[in-house]
Design a protein around this motif. Structure first.
Motif, PDB file in Angstrom:
ATOM      1  N   ALA A  34      83.195  20.950  19.487  1.00 24.57           N
ATOM      2  CA  ALA A  34      83.242  20.582  20.900  1.00 24.57           C
ATOM      3  C   ALA A  34      83.088  21.822  21.762  1.00 24.57           C
ATOM      4  CB  ALA A  34      84.558  19.886  21.223  1.00 24.57           C
ATOM      5  N   TRP A  35      82.647  21.592  22.982  1.00 20.40           N
ATOM      6  CA  TRP A  35      82.625  22.619  24.024  1.00 20.40           C
ATOM      7  C   TRP A  35      83.667  22.259  25.076  1.00 20.40           C
ATOM      8  CZ3 TRP A  35      79.928  27.136  23.935  1.00 20.40           C
ATOM      9  CH2 TRP A  35      78.881  27.247  23.012  1.00 20.40           C
ATOM     10  N   PHE A  46      87.636  19.454  28.432  1.00 21.62           N
ATOM     11  CA  PHE A  46      86.620  19.016  27.467  1.00 21.62           C
ATOM     12  C   PHE A  46      85.288  18.802  28.179  1.00 21.62           C
ATOM     13  CE2 PHE A  46      84.691  16.867  23.997  1.00 21.62           C
ATOM     14  CZ  PHE A  46      83.995  15.797  24.527  1.00 21.62           C
ATOM     15  N   ALA A  49      81.183  16.891  22.683  1.00 26.07           N
ATOM     16  CA  ALA A  49      81.512  17.023  21.266  1.00 26.07           C
ATOM     17  C   ALA A  49      80.410  16.428  20.413  1.00 26.07           C
ATOM     18  CB  ALA A  49      82.842  16.334  20.945  1.00 26.07           C
ATOM     19  N   THR A  57      77.793  11.831  19.401  1.00 25.60           N
ATOM     20  CA  THR A  57      78.109  12.786  20.458  1.00 25.60           C
ATOM     21  C   THR A  57      78.909  12.086  21.546  1.00 25.60           C
ATOM     22  OG1 THR A  57      76.029  12.307  21.610  1.00 25.60           O
ATOM     23  CG2 THR A  57      76.026  14.169  20.079  1.00 25.60           C
ATOM     24  N   TYR A  59      80.382  12.908  25.805  1.00 26.37           N
ATOM     25  CA  TYR A  59      80.346  13.809  26.945  1.00 26.37           C
ATOM     26  C   TYR A  59      81.372  13.379  27.986  1.00 26.37           C
ATOM     27  CZ  TYR A  59      75.788  14.952  24.965  1.00 26.37           C
ATOM     28  OH  TYR A  59      74.775  15.325  24.121  1.00 26.37           O
ATOM     29  N   CYS A  95      83.513  27.180  22.483  1.00 28.24           N
ATOM     30  CA  CYS A  95      83.260  26.192  21.454  1.00 28.24           C
ATOM     31  C   CYS A  95      84.458  26.177  20.501  1.00 28.24           C
ATOM     32  CB  CYS A  95      81.974  26.462  20.684  1.00 28.24           C
ATOM     33  SG  CYS A  95      81.871  28.045  19.833  1.00 28.24           S
ATOM     34  N   PHE A 106      85.245  12.925  15.970  1.00 25.77           N
ATOM     35  CA  PHE A 106      85.412  14.223  16.612  1.00 25.77           C
ATOM     36  C   PHE A 106      86.678  14.154  17.453  1.00 25.77           C
ATOM     37  CE2 PHE A 106      83.951  11.958  20.230  1.00 25.77           C
ATOM     38  CZ  PHE A 106      82.814  11.270  19.856  1.00 25.77           C
ATOM     39  N   ILE A 108      88.495  15.267  21.279  1.00 22.84           N
ATOM     40  CA  ILE A 108      88.238  15.736  22.633  1.00 22.84           C
ATOM     41  C   ILE A 108      89.481  16.434  23.201  1.00 22.84           C
ATOM     42  CG2 ILE A 108      86.524  13.939  23.028  1.00 22.84           C
ATOM     43  CD1 ILE A 108      88.564  12.511  24.796  1.00 22.84           C
ATOM     44  N   HIS A 113      91.778  21.054  17.709  1.00 20.40           N
ATOM     45  CA  HIS A 113      90.789  21.967  17.138  1.00 20.40           C
ATOM     46  C   HIS A 113      91.453  23.113  16.393  1.00 20.40           C
ATOM     47  CE1 HIS A 113      88.453  19.604  19.928  1.00 20.40           C
ATOM     48  NE2 HIS A 113      87.393  19.969  19.243  1.00 20.40           N
TER      49      HIS A 113
END
Length: 126
Positions: A34-35, A46, A49, A57, A59, A95, A106, A108, A113
């Motif tokens: 994720a970014w 967030f 991802a 994905t 957003y 990231c 994933f 968020i 992480h």
């Protein structure tokens, strides 16, 4: 896993940048990526991802339709293509990798992480 974020810089409003997140480690394929962005005085937020497989994905609303996240498994790299940038996108972008048992999931959440890159600064001028 070690993450190296790059690609930030100064761009005018309406411009584009592509951020890269290069990973070391043979197990990178077991992680969703994720970014997140963090502006001065604000919480880390967030942005986007991508799943382990690269097929799924997600957003945030402000990124949807302007940003695109994808991963190149052969290069152990995840990219964030950022288009139609606005001054509100100015932030340090991080990231992060989240271990996932399933290929299409994933996280968020920041605390979901395991590994973080050092951040790359994006500045959008008006």
């Amino acid at each position: 896993v070690q993450l190296q974020a790059s690609g930030g810089g100064l761009v005018q409003a309406g411009g584009s940048l592509r951020l890269s997140c290069a990973a070391s480690g043979r197990t990178f394929g077991q992680y969703a990526v994720a970014w997140f962005s963090q502006s001065p005085g604000k919480e880390r937020e967030f942005v986007a991802a991508v799943s382990r497989s690269g097929r799924s994905t997600y957003y945030t609303d402000s990124a949807e339709g302007r940003f695109a996240i994808n991963r190149d498994r052969s290069k152990n790299t995840v990219y964030l293509q950022m288009n139609d940038l606005t001054p509100e996108d100015t932030a340090v972008y991080y990231c992060a990798a989240a271990s996932q048992r399933l290929p299409e999931t994933f996280s968020i959440q920041s605390d979901g992480h395991n590994y973080w890159g050092q951040g790359t600064l994006v500045t959008v001028s008006s």
